[in-house]
Design an enzyme around this catalytic site. Structure first.
Site, PDB file in Angstrom:
ATOM      1  N   HIS A 197       0.842  -1.221   0.000  1.00 22.35           N
ATOM      2  CA  HIS A 197       0.000   0.000   0.000  1.00 22.35           C
ATOM      3  C   HIS A 197       0.870   1.262   0.000  1.00 22.35           C
ATOM      4  O   HIS A 197       0.444   2.306   0.502  1.00 22.35           O
ATOM      5  CB  HIS A 197      -0.951   0.025   1.203  1.00 22.35           C
ATOM      6  CG  HIS A 197      -1.679  -1.257   1.416  1.00 22.35           C
ATOM      7  ND1 HIS A 197      -2.860  -1.566   0.789  1.00 22.35           N
ATOM      8  CD2 HIS A 197      -1.355  -2.351   2.162  1.00 22.35           C
ATOM      9  CE1 HIS A 197      -3.257  -2.784   1.145  1.00 22.35           C
ATOM     10  NE2 HIS A 197      -2.349  -3.283   1.971  1.00 22.35           N
TER      11      HIS A 197
ATOM     12  N   SER B 138      13.432  22.194 -16.086  1.00 27.02           N
ATOM     13  CA  SER B 138      12.136  22.859 -16.236  1.00 27.02           C
ATOM     14  C   SER B 138      12.366  24.188 -16.923  1.00 27.02           C
ATOM     15  O   SER B 138      13.407  24.817 -16.747  1.00 27.02           O
ATOM     16  CB  SER B 138      11.519  23.064 -14.853  1.00 27.02           C
ATOM     17  OG  SER B 138      10.646  24.155 -14.869  1.00 27.02           O
TER      18      SER B 138
ATOM     19  N   LYS C 217      14.834  22.322 -10.953  1.00 27.20           N
ATOM     20  CA  LYS C 217      14.222  21.019 -11.245  1.00 27.20           C
ATOM     21  C   LYS C 217      15.130  20.072 -12.025  1.00 27.20           C
ATOM     22  O   LYS C 217      15.860  20.476 -12.915  1.00 27.20           O
ATOM     23  CB  LYS C 217      12.931  21.209 -12.066  1.00 27.20           C
ATOM     24  CG  LYS C 217      11.795  21.856 -11.335  1.00 27.20           C
ATOM     25  CD  LYS C 217      11.304  21.082 -10.128  1.00 27.20           C
ATOM     26  CE  LYS C 217      10.580  19.812 -10.480  1.00 27.20           C
ATOM     27  NZ  LYS C 217       9.310  20.054 -11.195  1.00 27.20           N
TER      28      LYS C 217
ATOM     29  N   GLU D  70       9.135   8.663 -16.714  1.00 28.19           N
ATOM     30  CA  GLU D  70       7.731   9.094 -16.839  1.00 28.19           C
ATOM     31  C   GLU D  70       7.183   8.753 -18.222  1.00 28.19           C
ATOM     32  O   GLU D  70       6.053   8.303 -18.381  1.00 28.19           O
ATOM     33  CB  GLU D  70       7.608  10.601 -16.623  1.00 28.19           C
ATOM     34  CG  GLU D  70       7.753  11.034 -15.179  1.00 28.19           C
ATOM     35  CD  GLU D  70       7.746  12.552 -15.065  1.00 28.19           C
ATOM     36  OE1 GLU D  70       6.706  13.167 -15.319  1.00 28.19           O
ATOM     37  OE2 GLU D  70       8.798  13.122 -14.728  1.00 28.19           O
TER      38      GLU D  70
END
Ligand code: ARG
Length: 498
Positions: free
Chosen positions: A192, A313, A319, A326
Protein backbone atom coordinates in the site's frame (compact mmCIF):
# COMPACT_ATOMS: atom_id res chain seq x y z
CA UNK A 1 17.71 -12.08 -40.16
CA UNK A 2 20.78 -11.71 -42.32
CA UNK A 3 21.23 -8.72 -44.60
CA UNK A 4 19.51 -8.90 -47.96
CA UNK A 5 22.87 -9.25 -49.73
CA UNK A 6 23.57 -12.39 -47.74
CA UNK A 7 20.04 -13.60 -48.25
CA UNK A 8 20.53 -13.63 -51.97
CA UNK A 9 23.25 -16.13 -51.20
CA UNK A 10 21.06 -18.38 -49.06
CA UNK A 11 18.57 -18.94 -51.83
CA UNK A 12 20.10 -22.18 -53.01
CA UNK A 13 18.40 -24.23 -55.74
CA UNK A 14 15.74 -26.68 -54.64
CA UNK A 15 16.55 -30.39 -54.82
CA UNK A 16 13.44 -30.77 -56.97
CA UNK A 17 13.74 -31.41 -60.66
CA UNK A 18 12.94 -28.79 -63.25
CA UNK A 19 10.00 -29.72 -65.42
CA UNK A 20 11.63 -28.52 -68.59
CA UNK A 21 9.09 -25.78 -69.19
CA UNK A 22 11.97 -23.30 -69.58
CA UNK A 23 11.94 -23.87 -73.34
CA UNK A 24 8.21 -23.39 -73.61
CA UNK A 25 8.29 -19.88 -72.21
CA UNK A 26 7.04 -17.32 -74.71
CA UNK A 27 9.31 -14.56 -75.88
CA UNK A 28 8.71 -11.14 -74.49
CA UNK A 29 7.16 -9.65 -77.60
CA UNK A 30 4.75 -12.60 -77.96
CA UNK A 31 3.03 -11.56 -74.76
CA UNK A 32 -0.26 -9.71 -74.99
CA UNK A 33 0.12 -6.03 -74.36
CA UNK A 34 -1.92 -4.59 -71.56
CA UNK A 35 -2.99 -1.03 -72.12
CA UNK A 36 -1.84 1.65 -69.72
CA UNK A 37 -5.36 2.40 -68.61
CA UNK A 38 -5.91 -1.12 -67.33
CA UNK A 39 -2.44 -1.85 -66.02
CA UNK A 40 -3.06 -1.03 -62.36
CA UNK A 41 -5.43 -3.89 -61.62
CA UNK A 42 -8.24 -2.03 -63.40
CA UNK A 43 -8.89 -4.31 -66.33
CA UNK A 44 -12.53 -4.81 -65.33
CA UNK A 45 -13.30 -1.15 -64.63
CA UNK A 46 -14.54 1.51 -66.98
CA UNK A 47 -13.27 4.49 -65.00
CA UNK A 48 -10.06 5.30 -63.19
CA UNK A 49 -9.85 5.30 -59.42
CA UNK A 50 -11.14 8.39 -57.66
CA UNK A 51 -8.18 10.41 -56.40
CA UNK A 52 -9.51 10.44 -52.87
CA UNK A 53 -10.05 6.68 -52.93
CA UNK A 54 -6.51 6.25 -54.20
CA UNK A 55 -5.13 8.13 -51.22
CA UNK A 56 -7.60 6.63 -48.79
CA UNK A 57 -6.79 3.05 -49.73
CA UNK A 58 -3.04 3.42 -50.19
CA UNK A 59 -0.71 1.99 -47.60
CA UNK A 60 2.66 2.67 -49.17
CA UNK A 61 3.44 5.53 -46.79
CA UNK A 62 3.70 3.09 -43.93
CA UNK A 63 4.16 -0.35 -45.49
CA UNK A 64 7.29 0.65 -47.43
CA UNK A 65 8.96 -0.23 -44.16
CA UNK A 66 8.45 -3.86 -45.29
CA UNK A 67 10.56 -3.48 -48.43
CA UNK A 68 13.33 -5.87 -47.35
CA UNK A 69 10.93 -8.61 -46.35
CA UNK A 70 8.95 -8.05 -49.54
CA UNK A 71 12.09 -8.52 -51.63
CA UNK A 72 13.19 -11.47 -49.57
CA UNK A 73 9.79 -13.16 -49.95
CA UNK A 74 9.83 -12.46 -53.69
CA UNK A 75 13.29 -13.99 -54.04
CA UNK A 76 12.12 -17.16 -52.34
CA UNK A 77 8.92 -17.23 -54.40
CA UNK A 78 10.86 -16.73 -57.63
CA UNK A 79 13.21 -19.53 -56.65
CA UNK A 80 10.22 -21.77 -56.15
CA UNK A 81 8.78 -20.75 -59.54
CA UNK A 82 12.09 -21.65 -61.15
CA UNK A 83 12.44 -25.00 -59.44
CA UNK A 84 8.86 -25.82 -60.45
CA UNK A 85 9.70 -24.88 -64.03
CA UNK A 86 7.26 -21.99 -64.17
CA UNK A 87 10.00 -19.54 -65.00
CA UNK A 88 13.34 -20.31 -66.59
CA UNK A 89 16.64 -20.14 -64.77
CA UNK A 90 17.57 -17.07 -66.84
CA UNK A 91 14.34 -15.41 -65.82
CA UNK A 92 15.11 -16.24 -62.22
CA UNK A 93 18.49 -14.57 -62.58
CA UNK A 94 16.83 -11.50 -64.10
CA UNK A 95 14.41 -11.31 -61.20
CA UNK A 96 17.21 -11.69 -58.67
CA UNK A 97 19.28 -9.01 -60.38
CA UNK A 98 16.26 -6.73 -60.72
CA UNK A 99 15.22 -7.09 -57.10
CA UNK A 100 18.75 -6.34 -56.01
CA UNK A 101 18.65 -3.14 -58.05
CA UNK A 102 15.31 -2.22 -56.52
CA UNK A 103 16.72 -2.77 -53.05
CA UNK A 104 19.70 -0.58 -53.88
CA UNK A 105 17.47 2.17 -55.21
CA UNK A 106 15.37 2.07 -52.04
CA UNK A 107 18.38 2.13 -49.76
CA UNK A 108 19.99 5.03 -51.61
CA UNK A 109 16.64 6.88 -51.60
CA UNK A 110 16.51 6.95 -55.39
CA UNK A 111 13.36 4.87 -55.48
CA UNK A 112 10.24 6.81 -56.39
CA UNK A 113 7.41 5.54 -54.22
CA UNK A 114 4.08 6.02 -55.98
CA UNK A 115 0.82 6.35 -54.15
CA UNK A 116 -1.13 5.28 -57.24
CA UNK A 117 0.63 1.92 -56.91
CA UNK A 118 -1.03 1.59 -53.53
CA UNK A 119 1.43 -0.42 -51.50
CA UNK A 120 4.98 -1.66 -51.12
CA UNK A 121 4.25 -4.84 -53.08
CA UNK A 122 2.94 -3.15 -56.22
CA UNK A 123 5.60 -0.44 -56.09
CA UNK A 124 8.39 -2.99 -56.02
CA UNK A 125 6.85 -5.25 -58.64
CA UNK A 126 6.19 -2.30 -60.93
CA UNK A 127 9.75 -1.04 -60.66
CA UNK A 128 11.10 -4.55 -61.17
CA UNK A 129 9.15 -4.77 -64.41
CA UNK A 130 10.49 -1.39 -65.51
CA UNK A 131 14.02 -2.61 -64.84
CA UNK A 132 13.91 -6.15 -66.28
CA UNK A 133 10.96 -6.05 -68.62
CA UNK A 134 8.21 -8.61 -69.02
CA UNK A 135 9.79 -11.22 -66.75
CA UNK A 136 8.94 -8.92 -63.86
CA UNK A 137 5.29 -9.57 -64.60
CA UNK A 138 5.78 -13.30 -64.07
CA UNK A 139 6.86 -12.90 -60.48
CA UNK A 140 3.31 -12.75 -59.18
CA UNK A 141 2.40 -16.14 -60.69
CA UNK A 142 0.79 -18.35 -58.06
CA UNK A 143 0.90 -15.59 -55.48
CA UNK A 144 -1.47 -12.92 -54.21
CA UNK A 145 -0.81 -9.81 -52.22
CA UNK A 146 -2.82 -11.55 -49.54
CA UNK A 147 -0.25 -14.24 -48.85
CA UNK A 148 2.56 -11.85 -49.79
CA UNK A 149 1.68 -9.25 -47.15
CA UNK A 150 1.13 -11.89 -44.48
CA UNK A 151 4.57 -13.30 -45.29
CA UNK A 152 6.23 -9.89 -45.20
CA UNK A 153 4.64 -9.06 -41.90
CA UNK A 154 5.68 -12.34 -40.30
CA UNK A 155 9.26 -11.94 -41.52
CA UNK A 156 9.36 -8.38 -40.25
CA UNK A 157 7.94 -9.28 -36.89
CA UNK A 158 10.24 -12.26 -36.49
CA UNK A 159 13.21 -10.00 -37.05
CA UNK A 160 11.86 -7.41 -34.61
CA UNK A 161 11.28 -10.12 -31.99
CA UNK A 162 14.89 -11.26 -32.32
CA UNK A 163 16.08 -7.70 -31.79
CA UNK A 164 13.81 -7.26 -28.78
CA UNK A 165 15.02 -10.55 -27.31
CA UNK A 166 18.61 -9.37 -27.56
CA UNK A 167 17.76 -6.12 -25.84
CA UNK A 168 15.87 -7.95 -23.13
CA UNK A 169 18.81 -10.24 -22.52
CA UNK A 170 21.08 -7.25 -22.02
CA UNK A 171 18.60 -5.63 -19.66
CA UNK A 172 18.18 -8.84 -17.66
CA UNK A 173 21.95 -9.05 -17.29
CA UNK A 174 22.11 -5.42 -16.16
CA UNK A 175 19.43 -6.04 -13.55
CA UNK A 176 21.20 -9.13 -12.22
CA UNK A 177 24.48 -7.20 -12.00
CA UNK A 178 22.86 -4.34 -10.11
CA UNK A 179 21.08 -6.80 -7.81
CA UNK A 180 24.39 -8.45 -7.02
CA UNK A 181 25.92 -5.13 -6.02
CA UNK A 182 22.96 -4.56 -3.71
CA UNK A 183 22.39 -8.04 -2.30
CA UNK A 184 22.87 -6.61 1.20
CA UNK A 185 21.53 -3.10 0.75
CA UNK A 186 18.62 -2.58 3.11
CA UNK A 187 15.48 -0.76 2.04
CA UNK A 188 11.89 -0.72 3.22
CA UNK A 189 9.62 -3.09 1.34
CA UNK A 190 6.20 -1.58 0.79
CA UNK A 191 2.60 -2.67 0.75
CA UNK A 192 0.00 0.00 0.00
CA UNK A 193 3.08 2.22 -0.47
CA UNK A 194 3.47 2.17 3.32
CA UNK A 195 6.77 0.93 4.76
CA UNK A 196 6.06 -2.73 5.55
CA UNK A 197 9.13 -4.87 6.26
CA UNK A 198 12.86 -4.55 5.63
CA UNK A 199 14.01 -6.09 2.38
CA UNK A 200 17.20 -6.02 0.38
CA UNK A 201 17.39 -3.83 -2.70
CA UNK A 202 18.88 -6.79 -4.57
CA UNK A 203 15.73 -8.74 -3.79
CA UNK A 204 13.55 -5.92 -5.08
CA UNK A 205 15.55 -5.79 -8.31
CA UNK A 206 15.27 -9.53 -8.77
CA UNK A 207 11.48 -9.13 -8.67
CA UNK A 208 11.88 -6.93 -11.77
CA UNK A 209 14.13 -9.58 -13.24
CA UNK A 210 11.43 -12.23 -12.81
CA UNK A 211 8.80 -10.06 -14.50
CA UNK A 212 11.00 -9.45 -17.52
CA UNK A 213 12.14 -13.08 -17.68
CA UNK A 214 8.48 -14.10 -18.00
CA UNK A 215 7.91 -11.45 -20.67
CA UNK A 216 10.85 -12.85 -22.58
CA UNK A 217 9.49 -16.37 -22.23
CA UNK A 218 6.15 -15.18 -23.64
CA UNK A 219 7.93 -13.53 -26.56
CA UNK A 220 9.86 -16.70 -27.37
CA UNK A 221 6.63 -18.64 -27.39
CA UNK A 222 4.95 -16.02 -29.59
CA UNK A 223 7.89 -16.23 -32.04
CA UNK A 224 7.02 -19.86 -32.78
CA UNK A 225 3.54 -18.93 -33.98
CA UNK A 226 4.86 -15.94 -35.94
CA UNK A 227 7.39 -18.14 -37.69
CA UNK A 228 5.09 -19.89 -40.19
CA UNK A 229 4.93 -19.43 -43.94
CA UNK A 230 1.70 -18.11 -45.53
CA UNK A 231 3.02 -18.15 -49.14
CA UNK A 232 1.28 -20.73 -51.28
CA UNK A 233 -2.10 -19.75 -49.86
CA UNK A 234 -2.30 -17.22 -52.71
CA UNK A 235 -5.53 -15.19 -52.54
CA UNK A 236 -7.27 -17.65 -50.22
CA UNK A 237 -7.65 -21.09 -51.79
CA UNK A 238 -4.11 -22.07 -52.77
CA UNK A 239 -2.70 -22.13 -56.29
CA UNK A 240 -2.81 -24.55 -59.23
CA UNK A 241 0.96 -24.20 -59.58
CA UNK A 242 1.48 -26.61 -56.66
CA UNK A 243 4.17 -24.67 -54.91
CA UNK A 244 6.68 -26.53 -52.81
CA UNK A 245 5.75 -24.68 -49.66
CA UNK A 246 8.14 -26.57 -47.41
CA UNK A 247 10.98 -25.60 -49.72
CA UNK A 248 9.99 -21.92 -49.60
CA UNK A 249 9.59 -22.15 -45.81
CA UNK A 250 13.13 -23.51 -45.59
CA UNK A 251 14.53 -20.71 -47.75
CA UNK A 252 12.93 -18.10 -45.53
CA UNK A 253 13.88 -19.96 -42.36
CA UNK A 254 10.29 -20.46 -41.28
CA UNK A 255 9.72 -23.32 -38.84
CA UNK A 256 6.81 -24.59 -40.89
CA UNK A 257 3.89 -23.52 -43.08
CA UNK A 258 0.50 -22.09 -42.20
CA UNK A 259 -1.59 -25.20 -42.60
CA UNK A 260 -4.81 -23.69 -43.92
CA UNK A 261 -4.82 -21.27 -46.83
CA UNK A 262 -7.86 -19.30 -45.59
CA UNK A 263 -6.36 -18.90 -42.16
CA UNK A 264 -2.93 -18.07 -43.62
CA UNK A 265 -4.11 -14.94 -45.42
CA UNK A 266 -6.63 -13.70 -42.92
CA UNK A 267 -5.67 -14.07 -39.30
CA UNK A 268 -3.41 -11.60 -37.60
CA UNK A 269 -3.39 -13.35 -34.24
CA UNK A 270 0.41 -13.53 -34.38
CA UNK A 271 0.57 -9.72 -34.47
CA UNK A 272 -2.06 -9.42 -31.76
CA UNK A 273 -0.07 -11.81 -29.60
CA UNK A 274 3.07 -9.76 -30.03
CA UNK A 275 1.15 -6.60 -29.15
CA UNK A 276 -0.16 -8.29 -26.03
CA UNK A 277 3.35 -9.30 -24.99
CA UNK A 278 4.53 -5.74 -25.68
CA UNK A 279 1.64 -4.39 -23.58
CA UNK A 280 2.39 -6.62 -20.66
CA UNK A 281 6.10 -5.84 -20.85
CA UNK A 282 5.35 -2.12 -20.89
CA UNK A 283 2.94 -2.62 -17.99
CA UNK A 284 5.86 -4.06 -16.06
CA UNK A 285 8.13 -1.24 -17.20
CA UNK A 286 5.55 1.32 -16.12
CA UNK A 287 5.57 -0.20 -12.63
CA UNK A 288 9.36 -0.02 -12.43
CA UNK A 289 9.33 3.50 -13.78
CA UNK A 290 6.75 4.61 -11.26
CA UNK A 291 9.18 3.41 -8.60
CA UNK A 292 12.10 5.20 -10.24
CA UNK A 293 10.06 8.40 -10.30
CA UNK A 294 9.07 8.05 -6.65
CA UNK A 295 12.52 7.01 -5.48
CA UNK A 296 14.25 9.90 -7.21
CA UNK A 297 11.87 12.45 -5.61
CA UNK A 298 12.90 14.64 -2.65
CA UNK A 299 10.41 12.70 -0.56
CA UNK A 300 12.32 9.45 -1.01
CA UNK A 301 15.83 10.29 -2.26
CA UNK A 302 16.58 6.57 -2.63
CA UNK A 303 18.23 7.01 -5.98
CA UNK A 304 19.70 9.62 -8.25
CA UNK A 305 19.05 9.21 -11.96
CA UNK A 306 21.89 10.00 -14.36
CA UNK A 307 21.69 13.65 -15.43
CA UNK A 308 21.75 12.66 -19.08
CA UNK A 309 18.44 10.85 -18.59
CA UNK A 310 16.73 13.83 -16.96
CA UNK A 311 15.50 17.17 -18.17
CA UNK A 312 15.15 20.63 -16.67
CA UNK A 313 12.14 22.86 -16.24
CA UNK A 314 11.53 25.89 -18.43
CA UNK A 315 10.62 27.96 -15.38
CA UNK A 316 11.97 26.29 -12.23
CA UNK A 317 15.77 26.33 -12.36
CA UNK A 318 16.20 23.80 -9.55
CA UNK A 319 14.22 21.02 -11.24
CA UNK A 320 15.67 17.72 -12.40
CA UNK A 321 12.74 15.91 -13.92
CA UNK A 322 12.67 12.13 -14.41
CA UNK A 323 11.19 12.53 -17.90
CA UNK A 324 12.52 9.25 -19.27
CA UNK A 325 10.86 6.95 -16.71
CA UNK A 326 7.73 9.09 -16.84
CA UNK A 327 7.60 8.74 -20.59
CA UNK A 328 8.08 4.98 -20.46
CA UNK A 329 5.23 4.84 -17.94
CA UNK A 330 3.12 6.92 -20.33
CA UNK A 331 4.01 4.87 -23.38
CA UNK A 332 2.34 1.84 -21.86
CA UNK A 333 -0.89 3.67 -22.79
CA UNK A 334 -0.16 3.72 -26.50
CA UNK A 335 0.87 0.06 -26.70
CA UNK A 336 -2.33 -0.91 -24.89
CA UNK A 337 -4.16 1.18 -27.48
CA UNK A 338 -2.38 -0.70 -30.27
CA UNK A 339 -3.44 -4.02 -28.78
CA UNK A 340 -7.06 -2.92 -28.60
CA UNK A 341 -6.85 -1.60 -32.17
CA UNK A 342 -5.71 -4.96 -33.48
CA UNK A 343 -8.20 -6.96 -31.44
CA UNK A 344 -11.02 -4.74 -32.69
CA UNK A 345 -9.68 -4.85 -36.24
CA UNK A 346 -9.80 -8.64 -36.26
CA UNK A 347 -13.12 -9.00 -34.49
CA UNK A 348 -16.02 -10.02 -36.77
CA UNK A 349 -13.92 -10.30 -39.92
CA UNK A 350 -15.33 -13.09 -42.04
CA UNK A 351 -12.85 -15.43 -43.72
CA UNK A 352 -10.67 -14.86 -45.58
CA UNK A 353 -8.66 -11.68 -46.36
CA UNK A 354 -10.39 -8.32 -45.95
CA UNK A 355 -8.94 -4.89 -46.57
CA UNK A 356 -9.44 -4.19 -42.86
CA UNK A 357 -6.17 -6.04 -42.41
CA UNK A 358 -4.23 -3.22 -44.01
CA UNK A 359 -4.86 -1.41 -40.72
CA UNK A 360 -2.74 -3.97 -38.88
CA UNK A 361 0.59 -2.39 -39.71
CA UNK A 362 0.69 0.95 -37.96
CA UNK A 363 -0.31 -0.37 -34.52
CA UNK A 364 2.08 -3.29 -34.86
CA UNK A 365 4.99 -1.11 -36.02
CA UNK A 366 4.27 1.36 -33.26
CA UNK A 367 4.32 -1.36 -30.59
CA UNK A 368 7.61 -2.71 -31.97
CA UNK A 369 9.21 0.73 -32.00
CA UNK A 370 7.86 1.72 -28.60
CA UNK A 371 9.00 -1.49 -26.96
CA UNK A 372 12.45 -1.21 -28.49
CA UNK A 373 12.74 2.45 -27.51
CA UNK A 374 11.78 1.74 -23.90
CA UNK A 375 14.26 -1.12 -23.72
CA UNK A 376 17.03 1.15 -25.03
CA UNK A 377 16.17 3.77 -22.42
CA UNK A 378 16.11 1.28 -19.56
CA UNK A 379 19.31 -0.39 -20.71
CA UNK A 380 21.06 2.99 -20.62
CA UNK A 381 19.53 4.23 -17.41
CA UNK A 382 19.42 1.30 -14.99
CA UNK A 383 23.11 0.44 -14.64
CA UNK A 384 23.85 4.13 -14.08
CA UNK A 385 21.50 5.00 -11.25
CA UNK A 386 23.16 6.13 -8.02
CA UNK A 387 21.77 4.28 -5.03
CA UNK A 388 21.54 6.23 -1.80
CA UNK A 389 21.97 3.39 0.67
CA UNK A 390 21.90 5.67 3.75
CA UNK A 391 18.50 7.08 2.80
CA UNK A 392 17.10 3.62 2.15
CA UNK A 393 18.28 2.41 5.54
CA UNK A 394 17.00 5.54 7.25
CA UNK A 395 13.54 5.04 5.74
CA UNK A 396 13.58 1.42 6.91
CA UNK A 397 14.46 2.46 10.46
CA UNK A 398 11.79 5.13 10.56
CA UNK A 399 8.92 2.93 9.44
CA UNK A 400 8.51 0.43 12.34
CA UNK A 401 9.33 -2.14 9.68
CA UNK A 402 10.51 -4.73 12.19
CA UNK A 403 7.18 -4.85 14.04
CA UNK A 404 6.41 -8.24 12.47
CA UNK A 405 9.81 -9.48 13.67
CA UNK A 406 8.85 -8.49 17.20
CA UNK A 407 5.59 -10.43 16.86
CA UNK A 408 7.53 -13.45 15.54
CA UNK A 409 9.88 -13.10 18.53
CA UNK A 410 6.92 -13.28 20.89
CA UNK A 411 5.56 -16.33 19.06
CA UNK A 412 8.91 -18.01 19.71
CA UNK A 413 8.35 -17.27 23.38
CA UNK A 414 5.07 -19.18 23.33
CA UNK A 415 2.53 -16.41 22.64
CA UNK A 416 -0.09 -16.97 19.93
CA UNK A 417 0.46 -14.88 16.84
CA UNK A 418 -2.83 -12.98 17.27
CA UNK A 419 -1.95 -11.99 20.86
CA UNK A 420 1.55 -11.09 19.75
CA UNK A 421 0.09 -8.92 16.97
CA UNK A 422 -2.00 -7.09 19.59
CA UNK A 423 0.94 -6.54 21.94
CA UNK A 424 3.20 -5.25 19.20
CA UNK A 425 0.45 -2.94 17.94
CA UNK A 426 0.33 -1.40 21.40
CA UNK A 427 4.13 -1.09 21.45
CA UNK A 428 4.05 0.75 18.09
CA UNK A 429 1.38 3.10 19.38
CA UNK A 430 3.49 3.78 22.47
CA UNK A 431 6.59 4.40 20.32
CA UNK A 432 4.70 6.86 18.08
CA UNK A 433 3.41 8.73 21.14
CA UNK A 434 6.94 8.97 22.56
CA UNK A 435 8.59 9.71 19.23
CA UNK A 436 10.79 6.63 19.36
CA UNK A 437 11.63 3.73 17.08
CA UNK A 438 10.96 0.16 18.27
CA UNK A 439 14.63 -0.56 18.94
CA UNK A 440 14.82 2.64 21.03
CA UNK A 441 12.29 1.31 23.54
CA UNK A 442 13.77 -0.01 26.79
CA UNK A 443 13.06 -3.54 28.00
CA UNK A 444 10.77 -1.99 30.62
CA UNK A 445 8.80 -0.19 27.94
CA UNK A 446 8.62 -3.31 25.77
CA UNK A 447 7.47 -5.39 28.74
CA UNK A 448 4.88 -2.85 29.84
CA UNK A 449 2.29 -5.60 30.39
CA UNK A 450 4.51 -6.88 33.21
CA UNK A 451 4.98 -10.33 31.70
CA UNK A 452 8.75 -9.84 31.26
CA UNK A 453 8.93 -12.20 28.30
CA UNK A 454 11.00 -9.84 26.18
CA UNK A 455 14.70 -10.06 26.87
CA UNK A 456 17.91 -8.43 25.68
CA UNK A 457 18.12 -10.69 22.59
CA UNK A 458 15.08 -8.86 21.16
CA UNK A 459 17.31 -6.06 19.88
CA UNK A 460 18.96 -8.32 17.34
CA UNK A 461 15.59 -9.07 15.70
CA UNK A 462 14.57 -5.43 15.78
CA UNK A 463 17.39 -4.46 13.39
CA UNK A 464 16.68 -4.52 9.63
CA UNK A 465 19.82 -6.59 9.05
CA UNK A 466 18.60 -9.24 11.50
CA UNK A 467 15.15 -9.10 9.96
CA UNK A 468 16.25 -9.76 6.37
CA UNK A 469 18.79 -12.39 7.46
CA UNK A 470 16.02 -14.33 9.20
CA UNK A 471 14.04 -14.68 5.96
CA UNK A 472 16.44 -17.15 4.51
CA UNK A 473 14.58 -19.53 2.20
CA UNK A 474 13.93 -19.88 -1.54
CA UNK A 475 12.42 -16.71 -2.90
CA UNK A 476 12.89 -14.65 0.29
CA UNK A 477 14.88 -11.51 0.90
CA UNK A 478 17.98 -12.65 2.85
CA UNK A 479 21.20 -11.58 1.09
CA UNK A 480 22.21 -15.22 0.83
CA UNK A 481 18.99 -16.01 -1.04
CA UNK A 482 19.39 -13.01 -3.32
CA UNK A 483 22.82 -14.29 -4.32
CA UNK A 484 21.41 -17.77 -4.92
CA UNK A 485 18.58 -16.33 -7.02
CA UNK A 486 21.09 -14.39 -9.12
CA UNK A 487 23.24 -17.50 -9.53
CA UNK A 488 20.19 -19.51 -10.65
CA UNK A 489 19.22 -16.76 -13.08
CA UNK A 490 22.73 -16.66 -14.51
CA UNK A 491 22.83 -20.41 -14.86
CA UNK A 492 19.31 -21.13 -16.08
CA UNK A 493 17.75 -18.03 -17.57
CA UNK A 494 20.49 -15.90 -19.06
CA UNK A 495 22.26 -18.67 -21.04
CA UNK A 496 18.93 -19.67 -22.63
CA UNK A 497 18.55 -16.10 -23.65
CA UNK A 498 21.67 -16.18 -25.85
N1 ARG B 1 -1.80 -3.42 -48.80
C1 ARG B 1 -2.57 -4.59 -48.53
C2 ARG B 1 -2.54 -4.94 -47.03
O1 ARG B 1 -1.74 -4.43 -46.36
C3 ARG B 1 -2.03 -5.75 -49.30
C4 ARG B 1 -3.01 -6.81 -49.57
C5 ARG B 1 -4.03 -6.33 -50.51
N2 ARG B 1 -4.89 -7.37 -50.98
C6 ARG B 1 -6.05 -7.12 -51.57
N3 ARG B 1 -6.71 -8.13 -51.96
N4 ARG B 1 -6.51 -5.93 -51.68
O2 ARG B 1 -3.30 -5.72 -46.54
Amino acid sequence: MAEIGKLLGILTPSPHKRTGRDNNMKEENDQPKVSKKTSLLRGRFSETTDRFVQIFTASVDFDKRLYREDILGSLAHAQMLATSGIISSDELKDIQRGLDLVREEIETCEFKWRIDLEDVHMNIEHRLTELIGLTGKKLHTGRSRNDQVATDLRLHLRNAIDEVLEQENRLLTAIANLAERHAETIMPGFTHLQAAQPITFGHHLMAWFEMLARDRERLLSCRKRVNRLPLGAAALAGTPYLPDRQYVAGLLEFEGICENSLDAVSDRDFAIEFCFVASLTLTHFSRWCEELVLWSSQQFEFIDLPDRFCTGSSIMPQKKNPDVPELIRGKSGRVNGNLISLLTLMKSQPLAYNKDNQEDKEPLFDSIDTLKGCLTALEGMLPNIQVNEAKMLDATLRGFTTATDLADYLVNKGITFRDAHELVGAAVQYAIQHDKQLDELTLEELNSDGARIIEEDVYSVLTPVGSVASRNHDGATAPQQVRLAIARAREQILPQAD
